[in-house]
Design a protein around this motif. Structure first.
Motif, PDB file in Angstrom:
ATOM      1  N   ALA A 229       0.846  -1.198   0.000  1.00  0.00           N
ATOM      2  CA  ALA A 229       0.000   0.000   0.000  1.00  0.00           C
ATOM      3  C   ALA A 229       0.882   1.248   0.000  1.00  0.00           C
ATOM      4  O   ALA A 229       1.993   1.233   0.548  1.00  0.00           O
ATOM      5  CB  ALA A 229      -0.905  -0.006   1.225  1.00  0.00           C
ATOM      6  N   PRO A 230       0.416   2.332  -0.591  1.00  0.00           N
ATOM      7  CA  PRO A 230       1.237   3.545  -0.699  1.00  0.00           C
ATOM      8  C   PRO A 230       1.664   4.138   0.648  1.00  0.00           C
ATOM      9  O   PRO A 230       2.708   4.758   0.740  1.00  0.00           O
ATOM     10  CB  PRO A 230       0.342   4.535  -1.444  1.00  0.00           C
ATOM     11  CG  PRO A 230      -0.708   3.717  -2.086  1.00  0.00           C
ATOM     12  CD  PRO A 230      -0.850   2.467  -1.292  1.00  0.00           C
ATOM     13  N   ARG A 231       0.879   3.944   1.691  1.00  0.00           N
ATOM     14  CA  ARG A 231       1.219   4.543   2.982  1.00  0.00           C
ATOM     15  C   ARG A 231       2.035   3.626   3.885  1.00  0.00           C
ATOM     16  O   ARG A 231       2.270   3.941   5.031  1.00  0.00           O
ATOM     17  CB  ARG A 231      -0.049   4.967   3.698  1.00  0.00           C
ATOM     18  CG  ARG A 231      -0.739   6.100   2.999  1.00  0.00           C
ATOM     19  CD  ARG A 231      -1.895   6.579   3.801  1.00  0.00           C
ATOM     20  NE  ARG A 231      -2.510   7.711   3.136  1.00  0.00           N
ATOM     21  CZ  ARG A 231      -3.273   8.563   3.726  1.00  0.00           C
ATOM     22  NH1 ARG A 231      -3.544   8.425   4.999  1.00  0.00           N
ATOM     23  NH2 ARG A 231      -3.787   9.573   3.070  1.00  0.00           N
ATOM     24  N   THR A 232       2.471   2.490   3.379  1.00  0.00           N
ATOM     25  CA  THR A 232       3.281   1.566   4.168  1.00  0.00           C
ATOM     26  C   THR A 232       4.657   2.175   4.394  1.00  0.00           C
ATOM     27  O   THR A 232       5.278   2.683   3.468  1.00  0.00           O
ATOM     28  CB  THR A 232       3.431   0.217   3.439  1.00  0.00           C
ATOM     29  OG1 THR A 232       2.142  -0.314   3.198  1.00  0.00           O
ATOM     30  CG2 THR A 232       4.250  -0.756   4.242  1.00  0.00           C
ATOM     31  N   ARG A 233       5.133   2.099   5.626  1.00  0.00           N
ATOM     32  CA  ARG A 233       6.490   2.564   5.944  1.00  0.00           C
ATOM     33  C   ARG A 233       7.450   1.440   5.587  1.00  0.00           C
ATOM     34  O   ARG A 233       7.339   0.345   6.103  1.00  0.00           O
ATOM     35  CB  ARG A 233       6.599   2.907   7.418  1.00  0.00           C
ATOM     36  CG  ARG A 233       5.724   4.050   7.790  1.00  0.00           C
ATOM     37  CD  ARG A 233       5.845   4.346   9.260  1.00  0.00           C
ATOM     38  NE  ARG A 233       4.879   5.357   9.616  1.00  0.00           N
ATOM     39  CZ  ARG A 233       4.196   5.355  10.735  1.00  0.00           C
ATOM     40  NH1 ARG A 233       4.374   4.418  11.628  1.00  0.00           N
ATOM     41  NH2 ARG A 233       3.337   6.313  10.987  1.00  0.00           N
ATOM     42  N   LEU A 234       8.400   1.720   4.727  1.00  0.00           N
ATOM     43  CA  LEU A 234       9.297   0.697   4.219  1.00  0.00           C
ATOM     44  C   LEU A 234      10.731   1.080   4.540  1.00  0.00           C
ATOM     45  O   LEU A 234      11.203   2.147   4.139  1.00  0.00           O
ATOM     46  CB  LEU A 234       9.099   0.557   2.709  1.00  0.00           C
ATOM     47  CG  LEU A 234       9.772  -0.589   2.017  1.00  0.00           C
ATOM     48  CD1 LEU A 234       9.249  -1.923   2.542  1.00  0.00           C
ATOM     49  CD2 LEU A 234       9.552  -0.511   0.527  1.00  0.00           C
ATOM     50  N   ASP A 235      11.431   0.217   5.292  1.00  0.00           N
ATOM     51  CA  ASP A 235      12.856   0.390   5.583  1.00  0.00           C
ATOM     52  C   ASP A 235      13.615  -0.639   4.770  1.00  0.00           C
ATOM     53  O   ASP A 235      13.325  -1.826   4.839  1.00  0.00           O
ATOM     54  CB  ASP A 235      13.150   0.184   7.067  1.00  0.00           C
ATOM     55  CG  ASP A 235      12.569   1.284   7.929  1.00  0.00           C
ATOM     56  OD1 ASP A 235      12.273   2.367   7.387  1.00  0.00           O
ATOM     57  OD2 ASP A 235      12.405   1.068   9.137  1.00  0.00           O
ATOM     58  N   VAL A 236      14.613  -0.189   4.004  1.00  0.00           N
ATOM     59  CA  VAL A 236      15.396  -1.069   3.148  1.00  0.00           C
ATOM     60  C   VAL A 236      16.836  -1.052   3.634  1.00  0.00           C
ATOM     61  O   VAL A 236      17.430   0.012   3.783  1.00  0.00           O
ATOM     62  CB  VAL A 236      15.315  -0.606   1.676  1.00  0.00           C
ATOM     63  CG1 VAL A 236      16.130  -1.508   0.784  1.00  0.00           C
ATOM     64  CG2 VAL A 236      13.876  -0.553   1.211  1.00  0.00           C
ATOM     65  N   ILE A 237      17.391  -2.250   3.890  1.00  0.00           N
ATOM     66  CA  ILE A 237      18.746  -2.379   4.425  1.00  0.00           C
ATOM     67  C   ILE A 237      19.547  -3.306   3.528  1.00  0.00           C
ATOM     68  O   ILE A 237      19.079  -4.395   3.174  1.00  0.00           O
ATOM     69  CB  ILE A 237      18.700  -2.954   5.858  1.00  0.00           C
ATOM     70  CG1 ILE A 237      17.873  -2.039   6.752  1.00  0.00           C
ATOM     71  CG2 ILE A 237      20.096  -3.148   6.419  1.00  0.00           C
ATOM     72  CD1 ILE A 237      17.496  -2.663   8.066  1.00  0.00           C
ATOM     73  N   ASP A 238      20.765  -2.897   3.180  1.00  0.00           N
ATOM     74  CA  ASP A 238      21.664  -3.737   2.395  1.00  0.00           C
ATOM     75  C   ASP A 238      22.265  -4.787   3.326  1.00  0.00           C
ATOM     76  O   ASP A 238      23.025  -4.448   4.234  1.00  0.00           O
ATOM     77  CB  ASP A 238      22.759  -2.888   1.762  1.00  0.00           C
ATOM     78  CG  ASP A 238      23.788  -3.717   1.017  1.00  0.00           C
ATOM     79  OD1 ASP A 238      23.457  -4.843   0.613  1.00  0.00           O
ATOM     80  OD2 ASP A 238      24.920  -3.229   0.848  1.00  0.00           O
ATOM     81  N   VAL A 239      21.924  -6.057   3.131  1.00  0.00           N
ATOM     82  CA  VAL A 239      22.450  -7.120   3.984  1.00  0.00           C
ATOM     83  C   VAL A 239      23.661  -7.801   3.347  1.00  0.00           C
ATOM     84  O   VAL A 239      24.192  -8.751   3.908  1.00  0.00           O
ATOM     85  CB  VAL A 239      21.361  -8.178   4.317  1.00  0.00           C
ATOM     86  CG1 VAL A 239      20.290  -7.580   5.179  1.00  0.00           C
ATOM     87  CG2 VAL A 239      20.803  -8.809   3.075  1.00  0.00           C
ATOM     88  N   GLY A 240      24.108  -7.296   2.210  1.00  0.00           N
ATOM     89  CA  GLY A 240      25.274  -7.856   1.542  1.00  0.00           C
ATOM     90  C   GLY A 240      26.577  -7.494   2.225  1.00  0.00           C
ATOM     91  O   GLY A 240      27.624  -8.013   1.887  1.00  0.00           O
TER      92      GLY A 240
END
Length: 119
Positions: A57-68
């Motif tokens: 959904a557009p209002r979802t809070r999304l945290d993206v982390i590089d696990v490489g």
């Protein structure tokens, strides 16, 4: 003339105050209803990060982390894919809830420590 102008302005202000106070309970009720509805978290593992953006959904809070291990920033989402996610697939989540994704660049494998810790 001044008295009629003041009475007219006072009536307009009174109507505006009533309109604002009557709209507040409706907005609060909508927010409470939205918070109470829980949706299952979709399975995002193995998907392209671009498809994740379109699936949530557009209002979802999304945290993206590089696990490489490179501590890189995601500048072009189509070049990344998802290794881990929290909350786990199928777990209940509020519509505006937070989702944390562990990603690596396409062509890279998920690190063994991340794969073992997957839920």
């Amino acid at each position: 003339m001044r008295r009629s102008t003041l009475v007219g302005a006072g009536a307009v202000l009174a109507l505006a105050a009533v309109a604002v106070s009557s709209a507040e309970p409706v907005a609060e009720a909508e927010e409470r209803a939205e918070r109470s509805v829980r949706q299952p978290t979709p399975n995002l593992l193995g998907r392209s990060l671009w498809r994740v953006f379109t699936a949530l959904a557009p209002r979802t809070r999304l945290d993206v982390i590089d696990v490489g291990g490179g501590d890189r920033r995601v500048l072009w989402p189509p070049n990344w894919w998802v290794c881990t996610q929290h909350p786990a697939p199928g777990a209940p989540r509020a519509p505006r809830g937070r989702v944390v994704l562990g990603v690596v660049k396409k062509g890279e494998a998920c690190p063994p420590r991340v794969t073992a810790a997957r839920r």
